[in-house]
Design a protein around this motif. Structure first.
Motif, PDB file in Angstrom:
ATOM      1  N   CYS A  59      36.602  45.207  43.872  1.00 40.27           N
ATOM      2  CA  CYS A  59      37.208  44.307  44.842  1.00 40.27           C
ATOM      3  C   CYS A  59      37.285  45.010  46.198  1.00 40.27           C
ATOM      4  O   CYS A  59      37.232  46.235  46.272  1.00 40.27           O
ATOM      5  N   GLN A  60      37.451  44.208  47.250  1.00 39.54           N
ATOM      6  CA  GLN A  60      37.606  44.799  48.582  1.00 39.54           C
ATOM      7  C   GLN A  60      39.034  45.260  48.847  1.00 39.54           C
ATOM      8  O   GLN A  60      39.243  46.303  49.463  1.00 39.54           O
ATOM      9  N   PHE A  61      40.012  44.484  48.362  1.00 41.95           N
ATOM     10  CA  PHE A  61      41.405  44.747  48.703  1.00 41.95           C
ATOM     11  C   PHE A  61      42.259  44.857  47.444  1.00 41.95           C
ATOM     12  O   PHE A  61      41.932  44.277  46.403  1.00 41.95           O
ATOM     13  N   VAL A  62      43.369  45.591  47.565  1.00 43.83           N
ATOM     14  CA  VAL A  62      44.275  45.768  46.419  1.00 43.83           C
ATOM     15  C   VAL A  62      44.798  44.413  45.940  1.00 43.83           C
ATOM     16  O   VAL A  62      44.886  44.174  44.730  1.00 43.83           O
ATOM     17  N   ASP A  63      45.138  43.521  46.880  1.00 47.95           N
ATOM     18  CA  ASP A  63      45.640  42.192  46.479  1.00 47.95           C
ATOM     19  C   ASP A  63      44.611  41.422  45.651  1.00 47.95           C
ATOM     20  O   ASP A  63      44.977  40.612  44.784  1.00 47.95           O
ATOM     21  N   ASP A  64      43.324  41.669  45.913  1.00 53.48           N
ATOM     22  CA  ASP A  64      42.268  40.995  45.156  1.00 53.48           C
ATOM     23  C   ASP A  64      42.336  41.363  43.677  1.00 53.48           C
ATOM     24  O   ASP A  64      41.997  40.554  42.807  1.00 53.48           O
ATOM     25  N   ILE A  65      42.741  42.595  43.403  1.00 55.08           N
ATOM     26  CA  ILE A  65      42.810  43.063  42.015  1.00 55.08           C
ATOM     27  C   ILE A  65      43.746  42.167  41.207  1.00 55.08           C
ATOM     28  O   ILE A  65      43.418  41.748  40.091  1.00 55.08           O
ATOM     29  N   HIS A  66      44.902  41.858  41.777  1.00 56.07           N
ATOM     30  CA  HIS A  66      45.885  41.042  41.057  1.00 56.07           C
ATOM     31  C   HIS A  66      45.402  39.598  40.906  1.00 56.07           C
ATOM     32  O   HIS A  66      45.669  38.953  39.879  1.00 56.07           O
ATOM     33  N   ARG A  67      44.659  39.104  41.891  1.00 58.67           N
ATOM     34  CA  ARG A  67      44.125  37.745  41.762  1.00 58.67           C
ATOM     35  C   ARG A  67      43.077  37.690  40.658  1.00 58.67           C
ATOM     36  O   ARG A  67      43.039  36.750  39.860  1.00 58.67           O
ATOM     37  N   ILE A  72      39.583  46.884  36.867  1.00 61.96           N
ATOM     38  CA  ILE A  72      39.505  46.232  38.174  1.00 61.96           C
ATOM     39  C   ILE A  72      39.965  47.240  39.223  1.00 61.96           C
ATOM     40  O   ILE A  72      41.075  47.777  39.123  1.00 61.96           O
ATOM     41  N   ARG A  73      39.100  47.499  40.213  1.00 63.50           N
ATOM     42  CA  ARG A  73      39.386  48.528  41.206  1.00 63.50           C
ATOM     43  C   ARG A  73      38.931  48.078  42.588  1.00 63.50           C
ATOM     44  O   ARG A  73      38.070  47.207  42.704  1.00 63.50           O
ATOM     45  N   LYS A 106      32.435  31.180  45.735  1.00 62.75           N
ATOM     46  CA  LYS A 106      31.721  31.160  47.016  1.00 62.75           C
ATOM     47  C   LYS A 106      31.104  29.788  47.271  1.00 62.75           C
ATOM     48  O   LYS A 106      31.094  29.302  48.399  1.00 62.75           O
ATOM     49  N   ALA A 107      30.576  29.146  46.214  1.00 59.95           N
ATOM     50  CA  ALA A 107      29.957  27.826  46.364  1.00 59.95           C
ATOM     51  C   ALA A 107      30.987  26.772  46.754  1.00 59.95           C
ATOM     52  O   ALA A 107      30.657  25.780  47.410  1.00 59.95           O
ATOM     53  N   ARG A 108      32.245  26.987  46.354  1.00 56.32           N
ATOM     54  CA  ARG A 108      33.319  26.056  46.709  1.00 56.32           C
ATOM     55  C   ARG A 108      33.966  26.432  48.036  1.00 56.32           C
ATOM     56  O   ARG A 108      35.041  25.945  48.368  1.00 56.32           O
ATOM     57  N   ASP A 109      33.288  27.320  48.776  1.00 56.45           N
ATOM     58  CA  ASP A 109      33.787  27.779  50.079  1.00 56.45           C
ATOM     59  C   ASP A 109      35.150  28.430  49.978  1.00 56.45           C
ATOM     60  O   ASP A 109      35.964  28.375  50.906  1.00 56.45           O
ATOM     61  N   GLU A 110      35.402  29.058  48.832  1.00 52.85           N
ATOM     62  CA  GLU A 110      36.636  29.811  48.670  1.00 52.85           C
ATOM     63  C   GLU A 110      36.326  31.297  48.814  1.00 52.85           C
ATOM     64  O   GLU A 110      35.202  31.734  48.615  1.00 52.85           O
ATOM     65  N   TYR A 111      37.356  32.069  49.162  1.00 55.72           N
ATOM     66  CA  TYR A 111      37.184  33.515  49.233  1.00 55.72           C
ATOM     67  C   TYR A 111      37.008  34.050  47.814  1.00 55.72           C
ATOM     68  O   TYR A 111      37.780  33.730  46.913  1.00 55.72           O
ATOM     69  N   ALA A 112      35.991  34.861  47.597  1.00 51.02           N
ATOM     70  CA  ALA A 112      35.729  35.430  46.270  1.00 51.02           C
ATOM     71  C   ALA A 112      36.294  36.845  46.215  1.00 51.02           C
ATOM     72  O   ALA A 112      35.806  37.731  46.920  1.00 51.02           O
ATOM     73  N   PRO A 113      37.323  37.091  45.402  1.00 47.40           N
ATOM     74  CA  PRO A 113      37.932  38.418  45.348  1.00 47.40           C
ATOM     75  C   PRO A 113      37.064  39.453  44.631  1.00 47.40           C
ATOM     76  O   PRO A 113      37.368  40.640  44.653  1.00 47.40           O
ATOM     77  N   ILE A 114      36.002  38.998  43.961  1.00 51.94           N
ATOM     78  CA  ILE A 114      35.112  39.909  43.246  1.00 51.94           C
ATOM     79  C   ILE A 114      33.967  40.329  44.160  1.00 51.94           C
ATOM     80  O   ILE A 114      33.244  39.474  44.684  1.00 51.94           O
ATOM     81  N   GLU A 115      33.815  41.620  44.370  1.00 45.62           N
ATOM     82  CA  GLU A 115      32.724  42.128  45.193  1.00 45.62           C
ATOM     83  C   GLU A 115      31.459  42.269  44.345  1.00 45.62           C
ATOM     84  O   GLU A 115      30.417  41.758  44.683  1.00 45.62           O
ATOM     85  N   PHE A 116      31.559  42.993  43.213  1.00 43.39           N
ATOM     86  CA  PHE A 116      30.455  43.027  42.258  1.00 43.39           C
ATOM     87  C   PHE A 116      30.958  43.478  40.896  1.00 43.39           C
ATOM     88  O   PHE A 116      32.092  43.964  40.767  1.00 43.39           O
TER      89      PHE A 116
END
Length: 267
Positions: A81-89, A143-144, A32-42
């Motif tokens: 994660c928010q999205f299924v694709d985030d899980i793989h990332r 990871i879910r 998030k600090a690098r202005d990238e999308y963070a695939p981890i929600e919590f």
């Protein structure tokens, strides 16, 4: 139960859970600090209860002197994660880390269980630094998506109530609910970019507001009271109008005023 000191036995697992939580939360903050999308929600974590360890050892026929290698999820981390694709990332990010070793993976998303359970599991070996030296500890990282986690939490509660002997009608309704949850995940994935763009706009807006308010306070610190009050009035107007571009320009003006104040310039 054997005569081991369970408090001492579980210490490395407790340490592993706490350290892994910190590292994975830091990964989210870094992205998030690098202005990238963070695939981890919590991120959450837990150490398995003694009764659960013994029950699993009994079911899997694991001798009590082989618990450290026979039970892989005494230390457990859960990443939402928010999205299924985030899980793989997220799985890729963990695979590439040098501070833990991937032992193996279990893909319960592609190959979901008959119950409807979906999740991605990574079994890792994590070296805990103890007073006696380095100790490798096995940990399970699940990871879910949020929808998968909601379903799994309900299923876990029902299995506990029925002692894992779910009535057929409950099992069937759970299967249907699992399909519904996965349909929801697919629907959210189809509008993922719109959701992500909206969230990033919100984060950007919140960051600008925070920056402007902090800078106005800094002007007060430099005793530039009239200038600070003027900026505050302009901020209030721009905020009411939801003028993000105007807030960005205001932020640059305030920064210039702070620079002048720091050099002893007049307001």
């Amino acid at each position: 139960m054997d005569g081991r000191d369970w408090g001492k036995f579980l210490l490395p697992y407790q340490q592993a859970v706490e350290e892994l939580k910190v590292k994975l939360k830091s990964l989210r903050s870094e992205l998030k600090a690098r202005d990238e999308y963070a695939p981890i929600e919590f991120v959450t974590g837990r150490v398995k209860r003694i009764s659960s360890i013994l029950e699993k050892a009994r079911k899997m026929a694991v001798p009590l002197d082989k618990l450290e290698t026979g039970i892989e999820d005494i230390a457990g981390i859960r990443i939402m994660c928010q999205f299924v694709d985030d899980i793989h990332r997220v799985a890729d990010l963990i695979r590439n880390r040098k501070d833990m070793r991937l032992v193996y993976e279990k893909d319960y998303i592609t190959n979901y269980k008959d119950s409807g359970y979906r999740s991605y599991h990574l079994i890792v070996e994590y070296p805990v630094q103890t007073s006696l030296g380095s100790k490798p500890v096995l940990a399970e990282i699940q990871i879910r998506t949020l929808a998968m986690n909601f379903w799994a939490t309900i299923e876990h509660s029902l299995n506990y109530k029925y002692r894992e002997q779910l009535p057929d009608h409950v099992r069937e309704r759970l299967r249907k609910a699992a399909e519904g949850a996965f349909q929801l995940d697919n629907e959210m994935s189809s509008i993922r970019q719109e959701i992500v763009d909206s969230q990033q706009e919100f984060e950007e807006s919140a960051g600008i507001v925070r920056k402007v308010m902090n800078h106005i306070q800094e002007l007060y610190f430099h005793r530039k009271i009239r200038e600070a009050a003027n900026f505050q009035l302009r901020f209030n107007e721009l905020w009411e109008q939801e003028d993000i571009r105007g807030l960005k320009e205001l932020s640059a003006e305030i920064q210039a005023a702070i620079d002048r104040a720091g050099k002893g310039g007049a307001s």
